[in-house]
Design a protein around this motif. Structure first.
Motif, mmCIF file in Angstrom:
data_model
loop_
_atom_site.group_PDB
_atom_site.id
_atom_site.type_symbol
_atom_site.label_atom_id
_atom_site.label_comp_id
_atom_site.label_asym_id
_atom_site.label_seq_id
_atom_site.Cartn_x
_atom_site.Cartn_y
_atom_site.Cartn_z
ATOM 1 N N UNK A 484 50.997 27.096 54.543
ATOM 2 C CA UNK A 484 51.909 27.929 53.743
ATOM 3 C C UNK A 484 51.192 28.476 52.506
ATOM 4 N N UNK A 485 50.450 27.615 51.826
ATOM 5 C CA UNK A 485 49.748 28.045 50.609
ATOM 6 C C UNK A 485 48.696 29.095 50.926
ATOM 7 N N UNK A 486 47.928 28.898 52.005
ATOM 8 C CA UNK A 486 46.908 29.862 52.391
ATOM 9 C C UNK A 486 47.535 31.207 52.725
ATOM 10 N N UNK A 487 48.653 31.183 53.460
ATOM 11 C CA UNK A 487 49.312 32.423 53.863
ATOM 12 C C UNK A 487 49.827 33.188 52.644
ATOM 13 N N UNK A 488 50.485 32.476 51.732
ATOM 14 C CA UNK A 488 51.064 33.138 50.554
ATOM 15 C C UNK A 488 49.975 33.731 49.664
ATOM 16 N N UNK A 489 48.972 32.933 49.354
ATOM 17 C CA UNK A 489 47.927 33.400 48.436
ATOM 18 C C UNK A 489 47.100 34.516 49.064
ATOM 19 N N UNK A 490 46.727 34.354 50.341
ATOM 20 C CA UNK A 490 45.896 35.372 50.997
ATOM 21 C C UNK A 490 46.660 36.691 51.111
ATOM 22 N N UNK A 491 47.949 36.611 51.430
ATOM 23 C CA UNK A 491 48.767 37.827 51.496
ATOM 24 C C UNK A 491 48.870 38.489 50.124
ATOM 25 N N UNK A 492 49.033 37.672 49.086
ATOM 26 C CA UNK A 492 49.116 38.210 47.730
ATOM 27 C C UNK A 492 47.801 38.882 47.325
ATOM 28 N N UNK A 493 46.679 38.280 47.708
ATOM 29 C CA UNK A 493 45.374 38.878 47.409
ATOM 30 C C UNK A 493 45.262 40.239 48.089
ATOM 31 N N UNK A 494 45.693 40.307 49.360
ATOM 32 C CA UNK A 494 45.627 41.592 50.066
ATOM 33 C C UNK A 494 46.543 42.623 49.417
ATOM 34 N N UNK A 495 47.774 42.211 49.060
ATOM 35 C CA UNK A 495 48.716 43.150 48.444
ATOM 36 C C UNK A 495 48.144 43.717 47.146
ATOM 37 N N UNK A 496 47.562 42.856 46.328
ATOM 38 C CA UNK A 496 46.952 43.307 45.077
ATOM 39 C C UNK A 496 45.772 44.227 45.370
ATOM 40 N N UNK A 497 44.979 43.854 46.361
ATOM 41 C CA UNK A 497 43.822 44.657 46.765
ATOM 42 C C UNK A 497 44.278 46.063 47.172
ATOM 43 N N UNK A 498 45.354 46.107 47.962
ATOM 44 C CA UNK A 498 45.868 47.379 48.466
ATOM 45 C C UNK A 498 46.431 48.235 47.336
ATOM 46 N N UNK A 499 47.171 47.610 46.430
ATOM 47 C CA UNK A 499 47.780 48.361 45.333
ATOM 48 C C UNK A 499 46.718 48.931 44.392
ATOM 49 N N UNK A 500 45.657 48.161 44.157
ATOM 50 C CA UNK A 500 44.578 48.648 43.299
ATOM 51 C C UNK A 500 43.777 49.735 44.008
ATOM 52 N N UNK A 501 43.672 49.596 45.347
ATOM 53 C CA UNK A 501 42.925 50.598 46.116
ATOM 54 C C UNK A 501 41.452 50.294 46.256
ATOM 55 N N UNK A 502 41.094 49.017 46.241
ATOM 56 C CA UNK A 502 39.685 48.624 46.383
ATOM 57 C C UNK A 502 39.224 48.832 47.828
ATOM 58 N N UNK A 503 37.982 49.237 48.027
ATOM 59 C CA UNK A 503 37.468 49.366 49.398
ATOM 60 C C UNK A 503 37.334 48.006 50.052
ATOM 61 N N UNK A 504 37.541 47.968 51.368
ATOM 62 C CA UNK A 504 37.427 46.717 52.124
ATOM 63 C C UNK A 504 35.991 46.418 52.514
ATOM 64 N N UNK A 505 35.191 47.452 52.553
ATOM 65 C CA UNK A 505 33.789 47.327 52.914
ATOM 66 C C UNK A 505 33.088 48.645 52.635
ATOM 67 N N UNK A 506 31.796 48.755 52.925
ATOM 68 C CA UNK A 506 31.086 50.009 52.709
ATOM 69 C C UNK A 506 31.709 51.152 53.504
ATOM 70 N N UNK A 507 32.160 52.177 52.827
ATOM 71 C CA UNK A 507 32.754 53.318 53.513
ATOM 72 C C UNK A 507 34.081 53.021 54.167
ATOM 73 N N UNK A 508 34.778 51.980 53.706
ATOM 74 C CA UNK A 508 36.045 51.572 54.327
ATOM 75 C C UNK A 508 37.133 51.440 53.259
ATOM 76 N N UNK A 509 37.711 52.556 52.821
ATOM 77 C CA UNK A 509 38.773 52.488 51.830
ATOM 78 C C UNK A 509 40.008 51.803 52.391
ATOM 79 N N UNK A 510 40.718 51.045 51.539
ATOM 80 C CA UNK A 510 41.900 50.326 52.007
ATOM 81 C C UNK A 510 43.063 51.268 52.220
ATOM 82 N N UNK A 511 43.054 52.415 51.538
ATOM 83 C CA UNK A 511 44.105 53.412 51.711
ATOM 84 C C UNK A 511 43.469 54.774 51.969
#
Length: 511
Positions: A484-511
């Protein structure tokens, strides 16, 4: 008045529920036969949809009628394309090349020695985060990482006066609960990117996701998951395990954690030197604008170095394994190197058997145009809902997490759901890299609570070596808070990542 909670028996309802899940999961066929059955179902469904005159409309507006796989034309296609389907399957070549180098490193003894050395001189205060982070690195060893690290963690925890059950649990959580998060490239990166590419090309035939398409996200995720495991285990579970699952007095003594020999230490030192030279050499070779490692326009993202990262990864492990093998006398002649590679590949041949079945199903699925129909219909439905992308992401996470209870193979499940979610999300302007990152979260966090996972069973067996009456309910009750803790925190990290708009990898924008 006080109560000793360790004497209270565990509620039977939880055990019965787990038994039901286990029985249902055990009745599922092997993934190879599962895809064979799905191919038969696909033929029947395509016949029905074709008879109803269903038509899929591609993103470019072209109409694509549903092709009947059960027709004479469909049977002819299925029989005539078997070899082409397998040989053209994107993950096949990438995975085979990457695993060749890894096999040399594994069979030379390098991976085992590296894990033992990493945990040899750890302070008890930092034991949990070090074991957790080592687990995120050990993903590179595939199944060997589980077999080595889970029992080794138990031994080291016991040698430091802590419960070996806690050690095995930490290793399981890091390896299985965070199976798609690592600070380095791992075989799953090559396999997932290949499967994603195959799914994405149903919408865009030229689309390619490279193995580093999620690398920024997985590196950061490995650090967050290490922190979560440390907080949950050392802050809560460790004391609970010592209170409710004390080690049996008559439990058999585990093998002691033996230090590395002089030759092994020298081998690791030589590996460090060799890999430093290799990495520096790549960096220097990439500096010139006309370097063959750069792209045609002189760029780094669209370059040989990125597109063929599996080759450089294979060389990385092959060099490391060869240097270590020579240092410890495991490799004495040049003939020993290909022999080690061949011997190591024997353990991963089931992956290629699975790839054969998956490649046929995906080819049939694409030929029928049902994937295009599902993707376009699903995209229109989601568009009509006007739901925020984060809500749509949540729906995918829940669906895949539930499926993961029964289909614990990450590549098998992504082969099944990737051809649906990737094209569907592409039509909503969500990149395949973003969809793959979501899948990594859903596929990992529930691994540690499903009895269908072989590593769940492995950990249970190790725990029983220290306490004979440990059962499925005992392990489940310890892994559930972590899941449960891993799911909640990892999902929150992704949501924050997506909202900020950070790239997921080289040449791989999240949005």
């Amino acid at each position: 008045m006080t109560f000793d909670t360790s004497t209270i028996s565990r509620p039977r309802i939880g055990v019965r529920t787990l038994n039901v899940i286990e029985n249902v999961g055990n009745r599922l066929p092997h993934p190879v036969w599962l895809f064979a059955i799905l191919s038969i179902i696909l033929a029947l469904v395509s016949a029905l949809l074709s008879a109803l005159g269903m038509v899929a409309v591609k993103p470019d507006g072209e109409a694509a009628p549903i092709n009947n796989l059960a027709s004479l034309e469909g049977v002819r296609f299925a029989l005539s394309s078997v070899i082409d389907n397998f040989m053209a399957f994107p993950p096949l070549g990438v995975a085979l090349v990457a695993l060749l180098g890894l096999a040399v490193a594994d069979r030379s003894g390098l991976i085992t020695a590296f894990m033992r050395q990493s945990l040899a001189r750890v302070s008890p205060r930092f034991l949990t985060p070090v074991v957790a982070f080592t687990g995120s690195v050990a993903h590179v060893a595939g199944d060997a990482g589980y077999i080595i690290l889970i029992p080794l963690a138990g031994i080291i925890y016991r040698s430091m006066g802590r419960s070996p059950i806690t050690g095995a649990l930490v290793a399981l959580a890091a390896l299985s609960g965070g199976s798609s998060a690592s600070p380095i490239l791992i075989p799953n990166d090559a396999i997932f990117s290949g499967l994603t590419t195959a799914a994405a090309q149903t919408v865009d035939p030229d689309y390619v996701m490279t193995p580093v398409g999620n690398i920024y996200f997985t590196v950061v995720s490995s650090l967050f998951l290490t922190l979560v495991i440390t907080v949950v285990v050392d802050g809560f579970l460790s004391k609970r395990i010592e209170r409710r699952l004390p080690i049996d007095v008559d439990a058999e003594e585990s093998a002691r954690h033996e230090p590395l020999s002089t030759a092994e230490v020298r081998g690791l030192r030589n590996v460090g030197i060799a890999l430093s030279v290799y990495i520096i050499g790549l960096i220097v070779a990439t500096i010139p604008t006309g370097s063959p490692l750069r792209g045609e326009d002189g760029g780094i993202i669209d370059s040989v170095l990125i597109d063929s990262v599996a080759v450089f990864l294979a060389l990385f492990f092959a060099i490391a394994g060869t240097v270590y093998g020579i240092s410890v006398k495991k490799i004495r002649t040049s003939a020993d190197i290909p022999d080690l590679a061949a011997d190591g590949l024997k353990d991963i041949t089931p992956i290629f058997v699975l790839f054969f079945a998956v490649s046929q199903f995906l080819a049939y699925f694409n030929w029928t145009n049902i994937g295009t129909l599902i993707a376009t219909s699903g995209a229109h439905f989601l568009e009509g809902m006007n739901a925020p992308n984060l809500v749509i992401f949540g729906g995918m996470l829940l669906i895949v997490s539930v499926m993961n209870f029964f289909i614990t193979s990450g590549s098998a499940q992504w082969s099944l759901v990737g051809p649906v979610f990737v094209p569907m999300f592409m039509l909503l302007d969500i990149s395949p890299e973003t969809t793959t990152a979501l899948y990594r979260i859903a596929d990992s966090c529930t691994n540690i609570i499903t009895p269908m996972s072989p590593y769940f069973a492995l950990t249970l067996g190790i725990m029983r070596g220290y306490r004979k009456d440990v059962g499925i309910g005992s392990l489940f009750s310890q892994t559930l808070p972590l899941s449960i803790a891993l799911f909640i925190v990892w999902t929150a990290v992704f949501a924050l990542w997506y909202l900020i708009g950070l790239p997921l990898g080289p040449g791989a924008p999240v949005r």
